[in-house]
Design an enzyme around this catalytic site. Structure first.
Site, PDB file in Angstrom:
ATOM      1  N   TYR A  30       0.823  -1.212   0.000  1.00 59.70           N
ATOM      2  CA  TYR A  30       0.000   0.000   0.000  1.00 59.70           C
ATOM      3  C   TYR A  30       0.860   1.266   0.000  1.00 59.70           C
ATOM      4  O   TYR A  30       0.357   2.352  -0.273  1.00 59.70           O
ATOM      5  CB  TYR A  30      -0.921   0.045   1.226  1.00 59.70           C
ATOM      6  CG  TYR A  30      -1.870  -1.112   1.383  1.00 59.70           C
ATOM      7  CD1 TYR A  30      -2.109  -2.018   0.341  1.00 59.70           C
ATOM      8  CD2 TYR A  30      -2.542  -1.317   2.580  1.00 59.70           C
ATOM      9  CE1 TYR A  30      -2.976  -3.083   0.499  1.00 59.70           C
ATOM     10  CE2 TYR A  30      -3.418  -2.372   2.748  1.00 59.70           C
ATOM     11  CZ  TYR A  30      -3.624  -3.258   1.704  1.00 59.70           C
ATOM     12  OH  TYR A  30      -4.483  -4.314   1.889  1.00 59.70           O
ATOM     13  N   HIS A  88       0.547 -11.716   2.863  1.00 57.19           N
ATOM     14  CA  HIS A  88      -0.510 -11.069   2.080  1.00 57.19           C
ATOM     15  C   HIS A  88      -1.222 -12.028   1.127  1.00 57.19           C
ATOM     16  O   HIS A  88      -2.432 -11.908   0.894  1.00 57.19           O
ATOM     17  CB  HIS A  88       0.082  -9.897   1.287  1.00 57.19           C
ATOM     18  CG  HIS A  88      -0.906  -8.813   0.999  1.00 57.19           C
ATOM     19  ND1 HIS A  88      -0.556  -7.486   0.860  1.00 57.19           N
ATOM     20  CD2 HIS A  88      -2.250  -8.832   0.836  1.00 57.19           C
ATOM     21  CE1 HIS A  88      -1.624  -6.764   0.619  1.00 57.19           C
ATOM     22  NE2 HIS A  88      -2.672  -7.558   0.591  1.00 57.19           N
ATOM     23  N   ARG A 228     -17.903   9.146   5.448  1.00 61.01           N
ATOM     24  CA  ARG A 228     -18.149   7.705   5.379  1.00 61.01           C
ATOM     25  C   ARG A 228     -17.381   6.955   6.460  1.00 61.01           C
ATOM     26  O   ARG A 228     -17.821   5.907   6.930  1.00 61.01           O
ATOM     27  CB  ARG A 228     -17.773   7.178   3.989  1.00 61.01           C
ATOM     28  CG  ARG A 228     -18.771   7.581   2.918  1.00 61.01           C
ATOM     29  CD  ARG A 228     -18.386   7.082   1.559  1.00 61.01           C
ATOM     30  NE  ARG A 228     -19.310   7.558   0.540  1.00 61.01           N
ATOM     31  CZ  ARG A 228     -19.047   7.555  -0.766  1.00 61.01           C
ATOM     32  NH1 ARG A 228     -17.882   7.111  -1.201  1.00 61.01           N
ATOM     33  NH2 ARG A 228     -19.949   7.998  -1.622  1.00 61.01           N
TER      34      ARG A 228
END
Length: 265
Positions: A30, A88, A228
């Site tokens: 990321y 991962h 959100r």
């Protein structure tokens, strides 16, 4: 913070902390571990109250590469320890997977990592790892092979993965759910629209997150939109009935993301 750009990650995480979140799910791929750790340090929240996760990249599978990955995570975050480090994806073959597990185990024993686990493993991968842990236990003493503390998968009503969930339940593995709101791709499904009508004042995202909680999962909603982030946390004042939970049993196998669980390498 899945693929949250580094230049906004710190702001997003700080807002999440203010909203009440305490778990930051990051990963090497990321490219935002550093900004996330800066938010942790600036938050004023005791480190012991925050749970930070990172993951071994698929391209860093194997003992030596995983050691380098962990070292980079520790360097880039500047944290004294990482709460959870996951594999991962189960790519690279058995030797690489086992080597990665051994590197994670050694880092855990050294105090760099608190807990270790997997992500996107199929049942065949889980069985393979369980056998390897048993081998390490036999060689080095009971408990020396480590423990799969957490497993992370895409999970929602259109991908409930009962086989994987049952495997984890029997062994006490905590199940985390990514893409719990299906990236907004199923909000127009009749079953979901009906539930939004039933639970007045709640959104489709909130209904899906409530489903995830009631299934016993740890949902990992992702958003860079501040409103959100707040909405996704507002799910503790209602509960889906047993009948409505059953309505969500679609029986479908429809990933909205990648699906390494099916890998046979």
């Amino acid at each position: 913070v899945y693929q949250t750009p580094a230049d906004v990650a710190e702001e997003v995480v700080l807002h999440a902390f203010k909203t009440g979140y305490r778990h930051v799910d990051s990963a090497r791929v990321y490219r935002n571990e550093g900004p996330c750790s800066q938010a942790i340090k600036k938050s004023g929240i005791p480190r012991s109250e925050i749970f930070f996760t990172s993951k071994v990249p698929p391209r860093a599978m194997g003992y030596e590469a995983t050691k380098s990955s962990i070292k980079s995570s520790c360097s880039q975050t500047g944290l004294d320890y990482i709460d959870l480090y996951l594999i991962h994806a189960p790519y690279g073959g058995k030797q690489a997977r086992c080597g990665t597990w051994l590197a994670l185990l050694e880092a855990q024993q050294a105090g760099l990592i608190r807990s270790i686990g997997v992500s996107n493993y199929g049942v065949h991968h889980l069985n393979e790892l369980e056998s390897y842990i048993a081998e390490l236990d036999a060689q080095n003493g009971k408990g020396k092979g480590g423990e799969i503390s957490v497993g992370q998968w895409e999970l929602h009503p259109w991908l409930a993965r009962p086989d994987i969930v049952e495997w984890c339940r029997k062994r006490g593995v905590v199940v985390q759910a990514y893409c719990p709101i299906v990236r907004g791709q199923r909000f127009e499904k009749p079953v979901l629209k009906g539930l939004v009508e039933t639970y007045k004042g709640k959104t489709a995202a909130q209904v899906l997150l409530r489903w995830s909680l009631q299934k016993g999962f740890v949902p990992l909603p992702k958003s860079v939109t501040l409103s959100r982030i707040e909405e996704n946390a507002d799910i503790f004042d209602f509960q889906l009935t047993d009948e409505d939970m059953k309505l969500c049993e679609t029986g479908e196998y429809a990933p909205c993301s990648w699906d390494p669980t099916t890998s046979d390498d």
